[in-house]
Design an enzyme around this catalytic site. Structure first.
Site, PDB file in Angstrom:
ATOM      1  N   ASP A   1      -4.414   4.016  -2.229  1.00 10.02           N
ATOM      2  CA  ASP A   1      -5.542   4.430  -1.395  1.00 10.02           C
ATOM      3  C   ASP A   1      -5.947   5.857  -1.717  1.00 10.02           C
ATOM      4  O   ASP A   1      -5.129   6.768  -1.588  1.00 10.02           O
ATOM      5  CB  ASP A   1      -5.153   4.348   0.090  1.00 10.02           C
ATOM      6  CG  ASP A   1      -5.056   2.921   0.577  1.00 10.02           C
ATOM      7  OD1 ASP A   1      -4.000   2.558   1.135  1.00 10.02           O
ATOM      8  OD2 ASP A   1      -6.029   2.179   0.373  1.00 10.02           O
TER       9      ASP A   1
ATOM     10  N   MET B   1     -12.493  -5.100   4.210  1.00  9.06           N
ATOM     11  CA  MET B   1     -11.641  -4.278   5.065  1.00  9.06           C
ATOM     12  C   MET B   1     -11.452  -4.980   6.407  1.00  9.06           C
ATOM     13  O   MET B   1     -12.432  -5.390   7.043  1.00  9.06           O
ATOM     14  CB  MET B   1     -12.255  -2.892   5.282  1.00  9.06           C
ATOM     15  CG  MET B   1     -12.272  -2.020   4.048  1.00  9.06           C
ATOM     16  SD  MET B   1     -10.630  -1.754   3.340  1.00  9.06           S
ATOM     17  CE  MET B   1      -9.743  -1.032   4.718  1.00  9.06           C
TER      18      MET B   1
ATOM     19  N   ASP C   1      -7.438  -5.949   3.634  1.00  6.05           N
ATOM     20  CA  ASP C   1      -6.732  -4.675   3.719  1.00  6.05           C
ATOM     21  C   ASP C   1      -6.836  -4.102   5.122  1.00  6.05           C
ATOM     22  O   ASP C   1      -7.931  -3.802   5.589  1.00  6.05           O
ATOM     23  CB  ASP C   1      -7.372  -3.707   2.700  1.00  6.05           C
ATOM     24  CG  ASP C   1      -6.697  -2.355   2.620  1.00  6.05           C
ATOM     25  OD1 ASP C   1      -7.255  -1.466   1.943  1.00  6.05           O
ATOM     26  OD2 ASP C   1      -5.623  -2.185   3.219  1.00  6.05           O
TER      27      ASP C   1
ATOM     28  N   HIS D   1      -8.051   1.882  -4.666  1.00  8.69           N
ATOM     29  CA  HIS D   1      -9.088   1.729  -3.636  1.00  8.69           C
ATOM     30  C   HIS D   1      -9.713   3.095  -3.360  1.00  8.69           C
ATOM     31  O   HIS D   1      -9.117   3.936  -2.689  1.00  8.69           O
ATOM     32  CB  HIS D   1      -8.414   1.148  -2.378  1.00  8.69           C
ATOM     33  CG  HIS D   1      -9.307   1.008  -1.189  1.00  8.69           C
ATOM     34  ND1 HIS D   1      -8.820   0.740   0.074  1.00  8.69           N
ATOM     35  CD2 HIS D   1     -10.654   1.119  -1.049  1.00  8.69           C
ATOM     36  CE1 HIS D   1      -9.833   0.689   0.923  1.00  8.69           C
ATOM     37  NE2 HIS D   1     -10.944   0.921   0.279  1.00  8.69           N
TER      38      HIS D   1
ATOM     39  N   MET E   1     -11.897   5.380  -1.481  1.00 12.28           N
ATOM     40  CA  MET E   1     -12.632   5.610  -0.223  1.00 12.28           C
ATOM     41  C   MET E   1     -13.285   6.990  -0.334  1.00 12.28           C
ATOM     42  O   MET E   1     -12.866   7.953   0.317  1.00 12.28           O
ATOM     43  CB  MET E   1     -11.653   5.516   0.954  1.00 12.28           C
ATOM     44  CG  MET E   1     -11.207   4.101   1.260  1.00 12.28           C
ATOM     45  SD  MET E   1      -9.749   4.036   2.302  1.00 12.28           S
ATOM     46  CE  MET E   1      -8.476   4.126   1.037  1.00 12.28           C
TER      47      MET E   1
ATOM     48  N   MET F   1      -8.477   8.870  -0.691  1.00 11.26           N
ATOM     49  CA  MET F   1      -9.335   9.294   0.428  1.00 11.26           C
ATOM     50  C   MET F   1      -9.824  10.719   0.202  1.00 11.26           C
ATOM     51  O   MET F   1      -9.078  11.557  -0.288  1.00 11.26           O
ATOM     52  CB  MET F   1      -8.536   9.214   1.730  1.00 11.26           C
ATOM     53  CG  MET F   1      -8.009   7.819   2.029  1.00 11.26           C
ATOM     54  SD  MET F   1      -7.012   7.783   3.532  1.00 11.26           S
ATOM     55  CE  MET F   1      -6.563   6.062   3.616  1.00 11.26           C
TER      56      MET F   1
ATOM     57  N   SER G   1       0.839  -1.201   0.000  1.00  8.30           N
ATOM     58  CA  SER G   1       0.000   0.000   0.000  1.00  8.30           C
ATOM     59  C   SER G   1       0.869   1.244   0.000  1.00  8.30           C
ATOM     60  O   SER G   1       1.594   1.513   0.972  1.00  8.30           O
ATOM     61  CB  SER G   1      -0.913   0.003   1.230  1.00  8.30           C
ATOM     62  OG  SER G   1      -1.566   1.257   1.336  1.00  8.30           O
TER      63      SER G   1
HETATM   64  C1  DX5 Z   1      -6.659   2.116   5.098  1.00 16.18           C
HETATM   65  C2  DX5 Z   1      -6.169   1.696   3.742  1.00 16.18           C
HETATM   66  C3  DX5 Z   1      -5.125   0.615   3.787  1.00 16.18           C
HETATM   67  C4  DX5 Z   1      -3.882   0.971   4.593  1.00 16.18           C
HETATM   68  C5  DX5 Z   1      -3.194  -0.300   5.037  1.00 16.18           C
HETATM   69  O1  DX5 Z   1      -7.828   2.818   4.994  1.00 16.18           O
HETATM   70  O2  DX5 Z   1      -7.243   1.272   2.928  1.00 16.18           O
HETATM   71  O3  DX5 Z   1      -4.769   0.242   2.476  1.00 16.18           O
HETATM   72  O4  DX5 Z   1      -3.031   1.765   3.855  1.00 16.18           O
HETATM   73  O5  DX5 Z   1      -2.141   0.005   5.892  1.00 16.18           O
HETATM   74  P1  DX5 Z   1      -1.599  -1.031   6.991  1.00 16.18           P
HETATM   75  O6  DX5 Z   1      -1.125  -2.252   6.235  1.00 16.18           O
HETATM   76  O7  DX5 Z   1      -0.510  -0.285   7.656  1.00 16.18           O
HETATM   77  O8  DX5 Z   1      -2.741  -1.369   7.901  1.00 16.18           O
HETATM   78 ZN    ZN Z   2      -6.703   0.336   0.966  1.00 13.08          ZN
END
Ligand code: DX5
Ligand code: ZN
Length: 250
Positions: A68, A171, A209, A100, A102, A70, A41
């Site tokens: 990711d 998740m 994830d 991904h 979000m 956001m 990630s």
């Molecule tokens: C969180 C993300 C993940 C995150 C994972 O909302 O969707 O992809 O980056 O990070 P770790 O592996 O550190 O939990």
């Molecule tokens: Zn993610």
């Protein structure tokens, strides 16, 4: 890359009896469909030099990069935009971008991310928008598509969509930040979705994830997962190559 015969299967109903059979089994890895992928990630990469972080992943022979996205609304954090992906492509990064989203309104952003170089675009089931139409739009843009469930969302919420996606993402933390602890209570949901895949001869990848390392990855693999997003455990590893090799053996 698009899925086969999506539209004709869309409105088939399934008996509620099935779920009873889903939580009784753990499956040895030989029965699982897809080879395991360690999927770093980028959120845990070097934000002052994301291209170097991506190249480090490629140099280990890993094929995927988890991006990711956001919006500060659906999740309480901000990360990257389409221009980040486009800049990585211009910098020569050819990894498979597992993107991904979000976002509270993902349907408004699938085209900019597809044009920026995303290969797979995953959207959350929780916000209120036309999920099926947006998944079809992602495929029409030439990308693979995925559907994502937050920890509080039951598997049943995506049951009608799993035949129309290339990936289902469960998740294992509440989304928004890296470095959180893995939620073991998500394992039954993984088994339930894996049973749908097997019982209905579907081909989607099953991704986890959040809080994934070798130990939690092994538990998820036994429950049916085959794509393992790893931020902290990969980018903070003393030997990421050894970690990648260990995941390949799961
Ligand atoms: C969180 C993300 C993940 C995150 C994972 O909302 O969707 O992809 O980056 O990070 P770790 O592996 O550190 O939990
Ligand atoms: Zn993610």
């Amino acid at each position: 890359m698009t899925g086969e015969g999506a539209d004709s299967l869309f409105f088939q109903l399934r008996s509620p009896i099935f779920p009873l059979r889903f939580s009784l089994f753990d499956f040895p890895s030989s029965k699982l469909m897809h080879a395991p992928i360690l999927n770093p990630s980028l959120l845990a990469g070097d934000h002052a030099n994301l291209a170097a972080s991506a190249r480090g992943v490629a140099e280990l022979g890993l094929p995927w990069l988890h991006c990711d996205i956001m919006d500060g609304h659906f999740v309480p954090n901000l990360s990257f935009g389409p221009e980040t992906l486009a800049a990585l492509r211009r910098a020569g990064v050819t990894l498979f971008f597992d993107t991904h989203l979000m976002l509270a309104e993902p349907h408004r952003y699938v085209e900019p991310f597809a044009r920026a170089g995303a290969n797979l675009i995953s959207i959350h089931i929780e916000p209120d928008y036309d999920h099926a139409a947006t998944l079809a739009q992602i495929r029409a843009l030439g990308c693979q598509c995925g559907i994502v469930l937050n920890p509080g969302t039951p598997a049943a919420a995506v049951e009608q969509l799993v035949a129309h996606v290339d990936l289902v993402l469960v998740m294992t933390v509440q989304p928004g930040f890296g470095g959180q602890s893995f939620r073991r209570d998500m394992l039954p949901k993984l088994r339930e979705i894996e049973a749908w895949r097997r019982e209905r001869s579907l081909n989607f990848r099953l991704e986890v994830d959040g809080g994934i390392d070798l130990e939690t990855g092994r538990e998820c693999r036994a429950a049916g997962a085959d794509s393992f997003v790893a931020g902290t455990s990969f980018f903070r590893a003393t030997d990421p190559g050894a970690l990648a090799a260990a995941f390949a053996q799961l």
